[in-house]
Design an enzyme around this catalytic site. Structure first.
Site, PDB file in Angstrom:
ATOM      1  N   HIS A 178       1.911   4.559  -2.868  1.00  0.00           N
ATOM      2  CA  HIS A 178       1.988   6.010  -2.649  1.00  0.00           C
ATOM      3  C   HIS A 178       3.349   6.541  -3.060  1.00  0.00           C
ATOM      4  O   HIS A 178       3.462   7.575  -3.730  1.00  0.00           O
ATOM      5  CB  HIS A 178       1.759   6.361  -1.173  1.00  0.00           C
ATOM      6  CG  HIS A 178       0.353   6.157  -0.716  1.00  0.00           C
ATOM      7  ND1 HIS A 178      -0.740   6.477  -1.467  1.00  0.00           N
ATOM      8  CD2 HIS A 178      -0.134   5.662   0.458  1.00  0.00           C
ATOM      9  CE1 HIS A 178      -1.849   6.180  -0.794  1.00  0.00           C
ATOM     10  NE2 HIS A 178      -1.517   5.686   0.383  1.00  0.00           N
ATOM     11  N   HIS A 184       0.834  -1.208   0.000  1.00  0.00           N
ATOM     12  CA  HIS A 184       0.000   0.000   0.000  1.00  0.00           C
ATOM     13  C   HIS A 184       0.864   1.252   0.000  1.00  0.00           C
ATOM     14  O   HIS A 184       0.664   2.173  -0.813  1.00  0.00           O
ATOM     15  CB  HIS A 184      -0.905  -0.043   1.245  1.00  0.00           C
ATOM     16  CG  HIS A 184      -1.850   1.104   1.372  1.00  0.00           C
ATOM     17  ND1 HIS A 184      -3.218   0.974   1.298  1.00  0.00           N
ATOM     18  CD2 HIS A 184      -1.628   2.431   1.598  1.00  0.00           C
ATOM     19  CE1 HIS A 184      -3.790   2.150   1.471  1.00  0.00           C
ATOM     20  NE2 HIS A 184      -2.864   3.047   1.656  1.00  0.00           N
ATOM     21  N   GLU A 185       1.829   1.309   0.895  1.00  0.00           N
ATOM     22  CA  GLU A 185       2.657   2.520   0.997  1.00  0.00           C
ATOM     23  C   GLU A 185       3.606   2.665  -0.190  1.00  0.00           C
ATOM     24  O   GLU A 185       3.900   3.791  -0.626  1.00  0.00           O
ATOM     25  CB  GLU A 185       3.436   2.531   2.321  1.00  0.00           C
ATOM     26  CG  GLU A 185       2.558   2.438   3.564  1.00  0.00           C
ATOM     27  CD  GLU A 185       1.468   3.509   3.618  1.00  0.00           C
ATOM     28  OE1 GLU A 185       1.640   4.588   3.009  1.00  0.00           O
ATOM     29  OE2 GLU A 185       0.428   3.261   4.280  1.00  0.00           O
TER      30      GLU A 185
END
Lengths: 233, 99
Positions: free
Chosen positions: A116, A112-113
């Site tokens: 980003h 997920h990170e």
């Protein structure tokens, strides 16, 4: 006072160790009183074995943002129930060592990170001032990281089938925005609606929505042969 | 040469038709996946490799270009960078006050 206000406005209050770590990095106290060591090990396993993470790391390297574990990842204690975050100001991925206790969770948070971080690397994302940008990256991260897989949703007691994935992505993107920015729910929903179609269909660097490690391995295969692919279209 | 190794088309077709994938497609899009094109592409790929047929080559390329176009259908929300962020590898300043 100004700094505190800014901390709250951008969600930094969820990550109290960003500015003032409680224990000196690498100290005996840090090892004894926190889950730092466990976090480091789980991070290593995630980056070594997860096809999701490996593809993102490759893509970032190709985009000029090679990840160095010591520089770009930080295991810290965080507030509440947040699992991780991406700090654009320092180009770091924060992993909440006090809230991540299972390898599968760690792998998902890392993925997920990294999404980003990948968005930060390839685009001019205005994390702090443009809510549409923030929403877009959150939609992509919820969509592509496995956050909204059927099994994860069932584990959260969210039972849904037909197109439930999209509902989950919307909901999680909304939650993520509301956790770090002081805007109303109605406003946040409007912004998510505005950018949903574009961002839900932006599958970079996977080229598809990976629902399992097998999907992610296929995506990796595609990514690794992209030069041949584009040369022969 | 074809854009992908021909066996890749077959494995994508098999993966597309699998129960697992059909379930996930329904869970995501509310419909059944359409897998036929992978099989057509596999045939065209094999045809191109073995007999260098122009029609097979053009059909395969058209199909792949269509796939690429599908991925780029919507106007992006942000502007893409030409270079990576300049501060990506700058050393961390521990205890530095936020701007």
């Amino acid at each position: 006072m100004d700094q505190t206000k800014q901390e709250e406005e951008y969600g930094y209050d969820l990550f109290p160790e960003r500015n003032s770590p409680k224990y000196k990095k690498g100290s005996f106290a840090e090892n004894l009183f926190t889950f730092n060591h466990k976090c480091q090990i789980m991070l290593q396993v995630a980056t070594d074995t997860s096809p999701y993470a490996k593809l993102l790391l490759s893509a970032m390297k190709s985009s000029g943002c090679k990840i160095f574990k010591d520089r770009h990842f930080s295991c810290e204690d965080c507030d509440g129930t947040v699992s991780g975050g991406f700090d654009a100001a320092s180009s770091q991925i924060v992993l909440c060592q006090n809230n991540i206790h299972q390898q599968s969770h760690m792998t998902r948070v890392v993925t997920h990170e990294l999404i980003h971080a990948f968005d930060h690397c390839r685009a001019h994302v205005d994390w702090f001032n443009n809510y549409r940008h923030l929403a877009c990256s959150e939609i992509r991260a919820a969509n592509l990281s496995g956050d909204c897989s059927f099994s994860n949703e069932v584990a959260r007691l969210n039972f849904g089938l037909k197109e439930h994935h999209q509902e989950c992505v919307r909901g999680r993107a909304l939650r993520s925005i509301l956790a770090v920015r002081k805007i109303s729910r109605v406003e946040a929903e409007k912004i998510v609606d505005e950018v949903f179609d574009t961002c839900f269909n932006d599958h970079a660097p996977f080229g598809r929505i990976p629902h399992s490690n097998k999907d992610a391995k296929f995506a990796n295969r595609e990514y690794e042969s992209r030069d041949r692919y584009y040369a022969n279209l | 040469m074809p854009p992908r190794v021909c066996d890749d088309y077959w494995s994508e077709f098999r993966h597309c038709k699998s129960l697992w994938n059909r379930f996930h497609h329904y869970y995501t899009h509310g419909t059944s996946p359409s897998c036929k094109q992978w099989k057509v592409d596999y045939r065209n790929c094999s045809e191109w490799e073995k007999h260098k047929t122009t029609e097979a080559k053009e059909a395969l390329q058209a199909s792949e270009r269509c796939r690429v176009a599908e991925q780029r259908k919507f106007p992006p929300v942000w502007n893409l960078r030409k270079d990576p962020p300049r501060d990506w590898n700058l050393p961390l300043n521990q205890g530095k006050p936020q701007d």
